[in-house]
Design an enzyme around this catalytic site. Structure first.
Site, PDB file in Angstrom:
ATOM      1  N   LEU A   1      27.297  -1.293  71.513  1.00 17.96           N
ATOM      2  CA  LEU A   1      27.231  -0.158  70.585  1.00 17.96           C
ATOM      3  C   LEU A   1      28.545   0.621  70.556  1.00 17.96           C
ATOM      4  CD1 LEU A   1      25.339   1.774  68.854  1.00 17.96           C
ATOM      5  CD2 LEU A   1      25.096   3.107  70.955  1.00 17.96           C
TER       6      LEU A   1
ATOM      7  N   ASP B   1      20.558  18.644  63.877  1.00 19.78           N
ATOM      8  CA  ASP B   1      20.383  20.049  63.476  1.00 19.78           C
ATOM      9  C   ASP B   1      19.072  20.599  64.032  1.00 19.78           C
ATOM     10  OD1 ASP B   1      20.942  22.433  62.240  1.00 19.78           O
ATOM     11  OD2 ASP B   1      20.314  21.788  60.249  1.00 19.78           O
TER      12      ASP B   1
ATOM     13  N   HIS C   1      20.899  23.857  72.720  1.00 26.43           N
ATOM     14  CA  HIS C   1      21.976  22.857  72.756  1.00 26.43           C
ATOM     15  C   HIS C   1      21.827  21.957  73.991  1.00 26.43           C
ATOM     16  CE1 HIS C   1      23.691  24.650  69.312  1.00 26.43           C
ATOM     17  NE2 HIS C   1      24.197  25.726  69.899  1.00 26.43           N
TER      18      HIS C   1
END
Ligand code: FPP
Length: 265
Positions: free
Chosen positions: A148, A37, A54
Protein backbone atom coordinates in the site's frame (compact mmCIF):
# COMPACT_ATOMS: atom_id res chain seq x y z
CA UNK A 1 -18.55 -14.87 -7.82
CA UNK A 2 -22.12 -14.96 -6.50
CA UNK A 3 -23.15 -11.45 -5.61
CA UNK A 4 -25.81 -10.82 -2.97
CA UNK A 5 -27.05 -7.26 -2.93
CA UNK A 6 -26.30 -5.57 0.38
CA UNK A 7 -28.83 -2.95 1.42
CA UNK A 8 -26.55 -0.21 2.70
CA UNK A 9 -29.46 1.36 4.59
CA UNK A 10 -29.67 -1.81 6.72
CA UNK A 11 -25.92 -1.93 7.28
CA UNK A 12 -26.18 -2.06 11.08
CA UNK A 13 -27.61 -5.59 10.88
CA UNK A 14 -24.95 -6.92 8.49
CA UNK A 15 -21.70 -8.53 9.67
CA UNK A 16 -18.25 -7.57 8.38
CA UNK A 17 -18.00 -11.07 6.83
CA UNK A 18 -21.22 -10.44 4.87
CA UNK A 19 -19.79 -7.16 3.62
CA UNK A 20 -16.48 -8.76 2.70
CA UNK A 21 -18.24 -11.51 0.74
CA UNK A 22 -20.05 -8.79 -1.20
CA UNK A 23 -16.78 -7.23 -2.40
CA UNK A 24 -15.33 -8.25 -5.70
CA UNK A 25 -11.54 -8.33 -5.06
CA UNK A 26 -10.88 -8.02 -8.80
CA UNK A 27 -12.65 -4.63 -9.00
CA UNK A 28 -11.24 -2.78 -6.03
CA UNK A 29 -10.46 0.88 -6.61
CA UNK A 30 -6.73 1.37 -7.12
CA UNK A 31 -6.66 4.66 -5.23
CA UNK A 32 -8.96 5.70 -2.37
CA UNK A 33 -8.78 9.26 -1.00
CA UNK A 34 -10.47 10.26 2.27
CA UNK A 35 -11.53 13.64 3.67
CA UNK A 36 -11.48 12.81 7.39
CA UNK A 37 -14.12 15.10 8.85
CA UNK A 38 -16.10 15.30 12.08
CA UNK A 39 -13.46 15.03 14.81
CA UNK A 40 -14.70 18.22 16.49
CA UNK A 41 -18.35 17.14 16.41
CA UNK A 42 -17.43 13.70 17.76
CA UNK A 43 -15.74 15.41 20.72
CA UNK A 44 -18.56 17.93 21.23
CA UNK A 45 -21.13 15.11 21.42
CA UNK A 46 -19.13 13.73 24.35
CA UNK A 47 -18.45 17.14 25.94
CA UNK A 48 -14.76 16.59 25.32
CA UNK A 49 -12.21 19.09 23.98
CA UNK A 50 -11.76 19.10 20.18
CA UNK A 51 -8.28 17.67 20.61
CA UNK A 52 -9.81 14.48 22.07
CA UNK A 53 -11.69 14.14 18.78
CA UNK A 54 -8.43 14.41 16.83
CA UNK A 55 -6.83 11.80 19.11
CA UNK A 56 -9.71 9.40 18.42
CA UNK A 57 -9.33 10.37 14.75
CA UNK A 58 -5.71 9.19 14.82
CA UNK A 59 -6.97 5.77 16.03
CA UNK A 60 -9.35 5.70 13.06
CA UNK A 61 -6.35 6.41 10.81
CA UNK A 62 -4.55 3.36 12.26
CA UNK A 63 -7.59 1.13 11.69
CA UNK A 64 -8.19 2.40 8.17
CA UNK A 65 -4.57 2.02 7.05
CA UNK A 66 -4.49 -1.50 8.46
CA UNK A 67 -7.75 -2.45 6.67
CA UNK A 68 -6.67 -0.86 3.38
CA UNK A 69 -3.38 -2.78 3.45
CA UNK A 70 -5.15 -6.03 4.33
CA UNK A 71 -7.63 -5.60 1.47
CA UNK A 72 -4.76 -5.02 -0.94
CA UNK A 73 -5.56 -1.44 -2.00
CA UNK A 74 -2.79 0.11 -4.04
CA UNK A 75 -3.00 3.66 -2.75
CA UNK A 76 -4.69 5.50 0.15
CA UNK A 77 -4.54 9.29 0.52
CA UNK A 78 -5.68 10.86 3.80
CA UNK A 79 -6.36 14.59 4.22
CA UNK A 80 -4.77 15.35 7.60
CA UNK A 81 -4.11 19.11 7.50
CA UNK A 82 -5.05 21.64 4.85
CA UNK A 83 -3.36 24.91 3.92
CA UNK A 84 -6.48 26.55 5.43
CA UNK A 85 -6.14 24.71 8.77
CA UNK A 86 -3.43 27.19 9.87
CA UNK A 87 -6.37 29.49 10.72
CA UNK A 88 -7.29 27.20 13.66
CA UNK A 89 -6.20 28.02 17.24
CA UNK A 90 -2.49 27.49 17.87
CA UNK A 91 -3.05 24.74 20.45
CA UNK A 92 -5.17 22.76 17.99
CA UNK A 93 -2.57 23.06 15.23
CA UNK A 94 0.09 21.94 17.68
CA UNK A 95 -2.03 18.97 18.78
CA UNK A 96 -2.62 17.89 15.17
CA UNK A 97 1.11 18.07 14.35
CA UNK A 98 1.97 16.19 17.56
CA UNK A 99 -0.54 13.47 16.69
CA UNK A 100 1.00 13.03 13.27
CA UNK A 101 4.51 12.81 14.70
CA UNK A 102 3.29 10.34 17.33
CA UNK A 103 1.49 8.28 14.69
CA UNK A 104 4.61 8.02 12.54
CA UNK A 105 6.89 7.22 15.46
CA UNK A 106 4.57 4.55 16.86
CA UNK A 107 3.50 3.02 13.56
CA UNK A 108 6.81 2.95 11.71
CA UNK A 109 7.43 -0.65 12.72
CA UNK A 110 3.98 -1.72 11.57
CA UNK A 111 4.25 0.27 8.31
CA UNK A 112 7.50 -1.54 7.54
CA UNK A 113 6.13 -4.94 8.57
CA UNK A 114 3.03 -4.46 6.40
CA UNK A 115 5.10 -3.39 3.36
CA UNK A 116 3.45 0.08 3.36
CA UNK A 117 5.18 2.96 1.60
CA UNK A 118 4.53 6.24 3.40
CA UNK A 119 4.75 9.66 1.71
CA UNK A 120 3.72 13.15 2.67
CA UNK A 121 2.00 15.28 0.03
CA UNK A 122 1.74 19.04 0.53
CA UNK A 123 4.02 22.04 0.97
CA UNK A 124 6.83 21.09 3.32
CA UNK A 125 8.29 24.64 3.60
CA UNK A 126 5.95 25.90 6.34
CA UNK A 127 6.19 22.80 8.54
CA UNK A 128 8.14 22.77 11.80
CA UNK A 129 11.52 21.08 11.47
CA UNK A 130 10.65 18.42 14.08
CA UNK A 131 7.55 17.42 12.10
CA UNK A 132 9.50 17.39 8.86
CA UNK A 133 12.25 15.24 10.36
CA UNK A 134 9.77 12.58 11.46
CA UNK A 135 8.14 12.66 8.03
CA UNK A 136 11.45 12.28 6.20
CA UNK A 137 12.40 9.45 8.56
CA UNK A 138 9.11 7.65 7.78
CA UNK A 139 9.52 8.19 4.05
CA UNK A 140 13.11 6.98 4.06
CA UNK A 141 12.36 3.89 6.13
CA UNK A 142 9.52 2.78 3.85
CA UNK A 143 10.45 3.97 0.36
CA UNK A 144 11.42 0.49 -0.83
CA UNK A 145 8.12 -1.05 0.28
CA UNK A 146 5.92 -2.30 -2.52
CA UNK A 147 2.51 -2.72 -0.84
CA UNK A 148 0.00 0.00 0.00
CA UNK A 149 1.17 3.52 -0.83
CA UNK A 150 -0.02 5.72 2.05
CA UNK A 151 -0.11 9.45 1.32
CA UNK A 152 -0.73 11.80 4.20
CA UNK A 153 -1.80 15.20 2.88
CA UNK A 154 -0.29 17.75 5.24
CA UNK A 155 -0.21 21.50 4.68
CA UNK A 156 -2.00 20.45 1.51
CA UNK A 157 -4.25 22.52 -0.73
CA UNK A 158 -5.43 21.50 -4.18
CA UNK A 159 -4.98 25.02 -5.56
CA UNK A 160 -1.55 25.35 -3.95
CA UNK A 161 -0.56 22.06 -5.57
CA UNK A 162 -1.66 23.36 -8.98
CA UNK A 163 0.18 26.67 -8.37
CA UNK A 164 3.34 24.72 -7.50
CA UNK A 165 2.98 22.63 -10.65
CA UNK A 166 2.52 25.79 -12.76
CA UNK A 167 5.65 27.31 -11.25
CA UNK A 168 7.74 24.21 -12.04
CA UNK A 169 6.43 24.05 -15.60
CA UNK A 170 6.95 27.81 -16.11
CA UNK A 171 10.57 27.42 -14.96
CA UNK A 172 11.04 24.56 -17.44
CA UNK A 173 9.52 26.66 -20.24
CA UNK A 174 11.70 29.67 -19.35
CA UNK A 175 14.79 27.44 -19.39
CA UNK A 176 13.81 26.04 -22.79
CA UNK A 177 13.40 22.47 -21.44
CA UNK A 178 9.68 22.43 -22.33
CA UNK A 179 7.83 24.03 -25.25
CA UNK A 180 4.43 25.61 -24.40
CA UNK A 181 2.72 23.22 -26.85
CA UNK A 182 4.10 20.26 -24.92
CA UNK A 183 2.01 21.18 -21.88
CA UNK A 184 -0.73 18.58 -21.61
CA UNK A 185 -2.55 16.47 -18.97
CA UNK A 186 0.39 14.12 -18.64
CA UNK A 187 2.94 16.88 -18.08
CA UNK A 188 0.72 18.57 -15.50
CA UNK A 189 0.16 15.20 -13.75
CA UNK A 190 3.88 14.69 -13.68
CA UNK A 191 4.39 17.98 -11.86
CA UNK A 192 1.79 17.38 -9.13
CA UNK A 193 2.67 16.04 -5.66
CA UNK A 194 0.91 12.78 -6.66
CA UNK A 195 3.10 12.32 -9.75
CA UNK A 196 3.09 8.74 -11.06
CA UNK A 197 0.09 7.70 -8.95
CA UNK A 198 -3.26 6.75 -10.46
CA UNK A 199 -6.02 9.33 -9.87
CA UNK A 200 -8.37 8.46 -6.98
CA UNK A 201 -11.12 6.15 -8.16
CA UNK A 202 -13.05 6.74 -4.96
CA UNK A 203 -13.25 9.81 -2.73
CA UNK A 204 -14.80 9.26 0.70
CA UNK A 205 -15.92 12.10 2.96
CA UNK A 206 -17.09 11.46 6.50
CA UNK A 207 -19.57 13.40 8.67
CA UNK A 208 -22.12 14.00 5.94
CA UNK A 209 -20.66 17.21 4.49
CA UNK A 210 -20.98 17.57 0.70
CA UNK A 211 -17.81 19.54 0.02
CA UNK A 212 -14.48 18.94 -1.70
CA UNK A 213 -12.60 21.40 0.56
CA UNK A 214 -9.72 22.03 -1.85
CA UNK A 215 -8.68 18.36 -1.90
CA UNK A 216 -6.96 16.83 -4.95
CA UNK A 217 -8.80 19.22 -7.28
CA UNK A 218 -7.01 18.10 -10.44
CA UNK A 219 -6.94 14.40 -9.62
CA UNK A 220 -10.64 13.86 -8.72
CA UNK A 221 -11.97 14.83 -12.15
CA UNK A 222 -13.58 11.38 -12.58
CA UNK A 223 -13.59 10.05 -9.01
CA UNK A 224 -16.69 8.44 -7.58
CA UNK A 225 -17.77 10.21 -4.38
CA UNK A 226 -19.07 8.44 -1.29
CA UNK A 227 -20.30 10.56 1.62
CA UNK A 228 -21.04 8.83 4.91
CA UNK A 229 -22.75 10.28 8.00
CA UNK A 230 -20.18 8.48 10.19
CA UNK A 231 -17.94 10.94 12.04
CA UNK A 232 -14.26 10.24 11.31
CA UNK A 233 -13.32 8.95 14.80
CA UNK A 234 -16.08 6.30 14.45
CA UNK A 235 -14.94 5.24 10.96
CA UNK A 236 -14.09 1.55 10.99
CA UNK A 237 -13.65 -1.47 8.74
CA UNK A 238 -17.37 -1.76 7.93
CA UNK A 239 -17.53 1.89 6.83
CA UNK A 240 -14.66 1.33 4.42
CA UNK A 241 -16.22 -1.91 3.16
CA UNK A 242 -19.58 -0.16 2.68
CA UNK A 243 -17.87 2.60 0.67
CA UNK A 244 -16.07 0.04 -1.51
CA UNK A 245 -19.30 -1.87 -2.14
CA UNK A 246 -21.05 1.38 -3.03
CA UNK A 247 -18.18 2.15 -5.44
CA UNK A 248 -18.50 -1.26 -7.10
CA UNK A 249 -22.18 -0.56 -7.85
CA UNK A 250 -21.36 2.58 -9.81
CA UNK A 251 -21.09 2.63 -13.57
CA UNK A 252 -18.03 4.73 -14.43
CA UNK A 253 -18.62 6.50 -17.70
CA UNK A 254 -15.84 9.07 -18.13
CA UNK A 255 -18.09 11.16 -20.39
CA UNK A 256 -19.37 8.19 -22.43
CA UNK A 257 -23.03 7.06 -22.48
CA UNK A 258 -24.17 4.17 -20.27
CA UNK A 259 -23.83 0.65 -21.71
CA UNK A 260 -27.62 0.09 -21.82
CA UNK A 261 -28.60 3.54 -22.99
CA UNK A 262 -28.62 3.06 -26.75
CA UNK A 263 -29.33 0.42 -29.39
CA UNK A 264 -27.37 0.40 -32.64
CA UNK A 265 -29.46 1.70 -35.60
C1 FPP B 1 -11.51 17.40 10.45
O1 FPP B 1 -12.30 17.39 11.61
C2 FPP B 1 -10.25 16.74 10.70
C3 FPP B 1 -9.04 17.38 10.65
C4 FPP B 1 -8.91 18.79 10.29
C5 FPP B 1 -7.78 16.69 10.92
C6 FPP B 1 -7.66 15.22 10.67
C7 FPP B 1 -6.68 14.70 11.62
C8 FPP B 1 -6.68 13.48 12.21
C9 FPP B 1 -7.61 12.44 11.84
C10 FPP B 1 -5.74 13.13 13.33
C11 FPP B 1 -4.28 12.99 13.03
C12 FPP B 1 -3.88 12.47 11.71
C13 FPP B 1 -3.00 11.47 11.48
C14 FPP B 1 -2.61 11.20 10.08
C15 FPP B 1 -2.42 10.62 12.52
P1 FPP B 1 -12.83 18.79 12.19
O2 FPP B 1 -11.93 19.17 13.31
O3 FPP B 1 -12.95 19.80 11.11
O4 FPP B 1 -14.24 18.33 12.71
P2 FPP B 1 -15.57 19.21 12.80
O5 FPP B 1 -15.96 19.59 11.39
O6 FPP B 1 -16.56 18.26 13.42
O7 FPP B 1 -15.27 20.39 13.68
Amino acid sequence: MAMRRVDLAAIDRITNEDLLSELDPARLPRHVAIIMDGNGRWAAKRRLPRVAGHRAGADAVRRTVETAARLGLECLTLYAFSTENWKRPRYEIRALMDLLVEYLAKELHSLKKNNIQFRMIGRSEELHISVLEQIRKGELATFQNTGLRLNIALNYGGRTEIVDAFRKIARDVAAGRVQPDQIDDELINHNLYTRSLPDPDLLIRTSGEMRISNFLLWQIAYSEIHVTETLWPDFCERDLLAALIDYQKRERRYGRIGHLEDVPA
